[in-house]
Each structure stands twice: as structure tokens, then as C-alpha cells.
Design a protein around this motif. Structure first.
Motif, PDB file in Angstrom:
ATOM      1  N   ARG A 125       0.832  -1.200   0.000  1.00 46.88           N
ATOM      2  CA  ARG A 125       0.000   0.000   0.000  1.00 46.88           C
ATOM      3  C   ARG A 125       0.871   1.257   0.000  1.00 46.88           C
ATOM      4  O   ARG A 125       0.432   2.324  -0.403  1.00 46.88           O
ATOM      5  N   HIS A 126       2.094   1.116   0.495  1.00 48.31           N
ATOM      6  CA  HIS A 126       3.032   2.235   0.574  1.00 48.31           C
ATOM      7  C   HIS A 126       4.109   2.053  -0.502  1.00 48.31           C
ATOM      8  O   HIS A 126       5.303   2.024  -0.215  1.00 48.31           O
ATOM      9  N   GLU A 132       4.717   1.493  -8.416  1.00 49.60           N
ATOM     10  CA  GLU A 132       3.414   1.744  -9.019  1.00 49.60           C
ATOM     11  C   GLU A 132       3.504   1.758 -10.539  1.00 49.60           C
ATOM     12  O   GLU A 132       2.613   1.249 -11.226  1.00 49.60           O
ATOM     13  N   ARG A 155      -4.721   0.847  -1.739  1.00 46.54           N
ATOM     14  CA  ARG A 155      -3.825   1.901  -2.200  1.00 46.54           C
ATOM     15  C   ARG A 155      -2.536   1.281  -2.754  1.00 46.54           C
ATOM     16  O   ARG A 155      -2.227   0.134  -2.511  1.00 46.54           O
ATOM     17  N   GLY A 156      -1.792   2.074  -3.464  1.00 47.66           N
ATOM     18  CA  GLY A 156      -0.474   1.640  -3.920  1.00 47.66           C
ATOM     19  C   GLY A 156      -0.527   0.721  -5.114  1.00 47.66           C
ATOM     20  O   GLY A 156      -1.123   1.035  -6.153  1.00 47.66           O
ATOM     21  N   ALA A 159      -4.093  -0.367  -6.728  1.00 47.35           N
ATOM     22  CA  ALA A 159      -4.734   0.674  -7.532  1.00 47.35           C
ATOM     23  C   ALA A 159      -4.017   0.850  -8.865  1.00 47.35           C
ATOM     24  O   ALA A 159      -4.661   0.993  -9.915  1.00 47.35           O
ATOM     25  N   PRO A 192     -10.423   2.173   0.062  1.00 47.03           N
ATOM     26  CA  PRO A 192     -10.556   3.500   0.673  1.00 47.03           C
ATOM     27  C   PRO A 192     -11.520   4.391  -0.123  1.00 47.03           C
ATOM     28  O   PRO A 192     -11.729   4.184  -1.310  1.00 47.03           O
ATOM     29  N   HIS A 195     -10.937   5.779  -3.579  1.00 51.21           N
ATOM     30  CA  HIS A 195     -10.981   4.921  -4.760  1.00 51.21           C
ATOM     31  C   HIS A 195     -12.402   4.739  -5.293  1.00 51.21           C
ATOM     32  O   HIS A 195     -12.655   3.849  -6.109  1.00 51.21           O
TER      33      HIS A 195
END
Length: 385
Positions: A125-126, A132, A155-156, A159, A192, A195
Motif C-alpha cells: 500500500r506504501h 506503481e 492503495r499503492g 490501484a 478506501p 478509490h
């Protein structure tokens, strides 16, 4: 499935003490949810070696969930909506092979994607900017080749993978591939929240899936559960970036336990986000550098995979030599950066540029999208310059 039948399935799903294994045993013995409820306690006890008394009474909130689910399913929507049960012939065969397939799947989008070859792309996610970009580029190429990209809408990396899968559709290159997002919430509780727009696009051009009731909020325990669906739907799981302790490694472990392939992209030995991938590779995961590696390892048709010389595919060139630019066009800052995170002080020492001059050039490259500024005053090259 009519409203009465849906009510019976929801009741079985919502009954306290009835997990997927017990539910499937009861369904195998009695044939349908309603037949389970109509059976005597003694008959149910013969199947489970115990009787679940809660089966005799409809659970609290059933009527509300039935109204919500029916209205969602039958109401007007931009994307196709349906509720798949274990008895539905459209239920994904790959998921039936899992140890505990969900009783119900709430689906929004194109169900045909459940019948296409699929690859899971998961990760941190980070994520770093490079991670990415890798996820997006690999997903784009795979989707262009007709492979569906599966991930978890986090996330990250997740996505970015979904964005890459959708890019092929936007470019008109879809031939069976797009993206499937498996949610750890109900489909009416996108997490989240940021999104929500991405989920809407996936519902219109890909497929959203969830085993949870529509209004189920984000609960920590549900996200690892959804990982088994991500792994089960896919021929293999590609981990792009992951820390040693991460949900992505749970997905990889589940994939291995299901007999699916596990693949990983290596990274810098200095990057925490690469350590999980390196651990997987040490344990036998396939090291991949290109989308073609993924296709070949999973024995998928590679005819549709683009090559760097043909399409400038970033996924097939993420490990290109930093000095591979044409003579006279190499940027000294990009060359000095390589692809590892670097401090401005170290970069100044490599290039011989002063802090002011280097700061101006880094800002220019950042505005051009060729350099990303990371936490801790670090900089990293993005993609291929």
C-alpha cells in the motif's frame, strides 16, 4: 433467482455459527438453503454432528438485507449487477476449487471476465513511484494480451494494477482482458473512499466482486479473507513490492497452497518494499523482469505481448541500463539516479553538481514526471527516461 430464493441464501449466510464449510455440508445434504431450514434438527445434526439452533430462526436484520440486496440488484445502474450463489452456473469454477468458496458473490460489471485467463497483481500500500509504474505497466501489457488483472482495490500497487488493466480498455485494445477488483467490504462501502471513482470505472469496464453483504464496512479481519479470492481467481500471483510482513505475502502463500504460481519482481537491496519480493524469490517464486516472463511462466499465449522496441513498454524495460539513452541525450542526473532511492547529498557527490543547481534540475525532472520525491528527502527515477 427470485426474491424468496435470495432470502433463503441471505438467511444461510447471516446465520450465526454457520461458516462456509458447514453451509456447504448442509447444502450437499439437503440441496438448497430453504431445504436446510425445513429439515429437522435431528436431520441437520446427522450431517454436522451437532445442530445449530440459530438455523431455526431467521437472523436479525434479514428483512433489511433482503430489501437492500434486491433493490441494488434490480435497480437501474450504470453497470450490470448480479448476485451469484454456489448453485449458479456462472459462479467462477476456479473459486469452487478453493477450500472455502463464498456462499454468495455480489458482482458489478462484466461477468465474462470470470472466464478469461487471469493474473493477480498485488503489493504494498506504501509503494514507491517505480513500484506503481511497474504494476501499471505490467497490467497494461497483460490486459492488452487478453489477460484479466485481479487485485484488491487497495492503495499503492493494487490501484496501479487496476489502472493498468483499465488502460487497455481505454485504448481500445481489449480482447478479453480488463481488471477484477475483489473488495474487503460490501460493494456499497468502497474502501478506501478515495478509490470510489476508480471502483466506478471498474464496475463499468471491468468487474467488482465481494463476498460481503452490501453495507459491510471496512473491518480489519475481512481484508485477509478477500485475499483467498484474489489468489483463487488467478493462474498466478505477481508480487510487485512488499514488505516482509504484508498482506501481499498472505496472498502469495494462499496462491502457493492452491497450486498456483507465485512470481515476484526484484528491487533494490536497500528498499524495504523489495524485501518481501526477495524473500519470495528465495523460497522459489519466479523472478520476473518483463510481462512476457509472466506469460511464459503461466503458459499463456504471448503473441499479444508488446516488446520495448515496438511499444516503448515500461514493464519490459524497468531494468534497462541507465546509460542506454542515445549518445548525446543522456541526462547526467537521471544517469546518476539509476533506479534506487538516492539522497540529494549523495546525488550531488555523484554528479559534481552544487546543491542549488542540482535542486533546480531535480525540480524540473519532477515536473516532467521523470523523478519522484520520496519521504526522507530521497529521490527516485520513474520508469524509463
Amino acid at each position: 433467482m427470485d426474491r424468496t430464493e435470495l432470502s433463503a441464501w441471505l438467511r444461510l449466510l447471516m446465520t450465526p455459527g454457520v461458516g462456509p464449510l458447514s453451509a456447504r455440508k448442509l447444502l450437499a445434504a439437503f440441496g438448497s438453503p430453504q431445504a436446510v431450514f425445513d429439515a429437522s434438527p435431528a436431520a441437520r445434526r446427522a450431517v454436522l454432528s451437532r445442530d445449530i439452533t440459530a438455523l431455526s430462526t431467521p437472523p436479525e436484520g434479514l428483512a433489511e438485507q433482503l430489501d437492500l440486496s434486491w433493490d441494488w440488484w434490480q435497480g437501474e445502474a450504470l453497470a450490470e449487477r448480479t448476485i451469484l450463489t454456489l448453485a449458479d452456473p456462472r459462479y467462477p469454477a476456479a473459486l469452487l476449487e478453493a477450500a472455502d468458496p463464498p456462499l454468495l458473490l455480489f458482482a458489478e460489471g462484466d461477468l465474462r471476465l470470470l472466464r478469461t485467463p487471469a493474473v493477480a497483481i498485488v503489493g504494498s500500500r506504501h509503494a514507491t513511484a517505480q513500484g506503481e509504474e511497474n504494476a501499471r505497466a505490467f497490467a497494461d501489457v497483460l490486459s492488452q494480451a487478453g489477460v484479466t488483472v485481479v487485485s484488491g482495490l487497495a492503495r499503492g500497487i493494487d490501484a496501479a494494477a487496476h489502472e493498468g488493466g483499465l488502460a487497455a480498455v481505454a485504448e481500445g485494445g481489449r480482447d478479453g482482458g480488463s481488471t477484477i477488483a475483489v473488495l474487503g467490504t460490501g460493494l456499497l462501502q468502497i474502501y478506501p473512499k478515495g478509490h470510489t471513482a476508480l471502483a466506478r470505472r471498474i464496475g463499468q469496464h471491468g468487474l467488482l466482486l465481494s463476498e460481503f453483504l452490501l453495507d459491510t464496512p471496512a473491518l480489519r479481519a475481512n481484508f485477509p479473507k478477500r485475499n483467498r479470492i484474489v489468489a483463487a481467481l488467478s493462474r498466478g500471483t505477481l508480487v510487485v513490492e512488499a514488505a516482509v510482513q504484508s498482506g501481499s505475502l498472505i496472498t502469495a502463500r494462499l496462491a502457493a497452497e492452491m497450486g498456483r504460481e507465485v512470481l515476484a519482481i526484484p528491487g533494490s537491496i536497500h528498499a524495504p518494499q523489495a524485501r518481501g519480493c526477495h524473500a519470495l524469490i528465495k523460497q522459489g517464486a519466479k523472478l520476473v523482469e518483463t510481462a512476457q516472463d509472466v506469460m511464459e511462466e503461466l503458459r499463456l499465449d504471448v503473441a499479444g505481448v508488446r516488446h520495448p522496441a515496438e511499444a516503448g513498454d515500461a514493464a519490459d524495460a524497468v531494468f534497462a541500463d541507465a546509460d542506454a539513452d542515445a549518445p548525446g541525450h543522456a541526462d547526467p542526473v537521471l544517469t546518476a539516479l539509476g533506479f534506487d532511492p538516492v539522497s540529494q547529498e549523495a546525488l550531488s557527490a555523484r554528479t559534481g553538481m552544487g546543491p542549488a543547481e542540482l535542486g533546480v534540475r531535480l525540480l524540473e525532472l519532477e515536473l516532467l514526471g521523470e523523478v519522484a520525491r520520496l519521504p526522507g528527502q530521497l529521490f527516485q527515477r520513474v520508469g524509463r527516461a
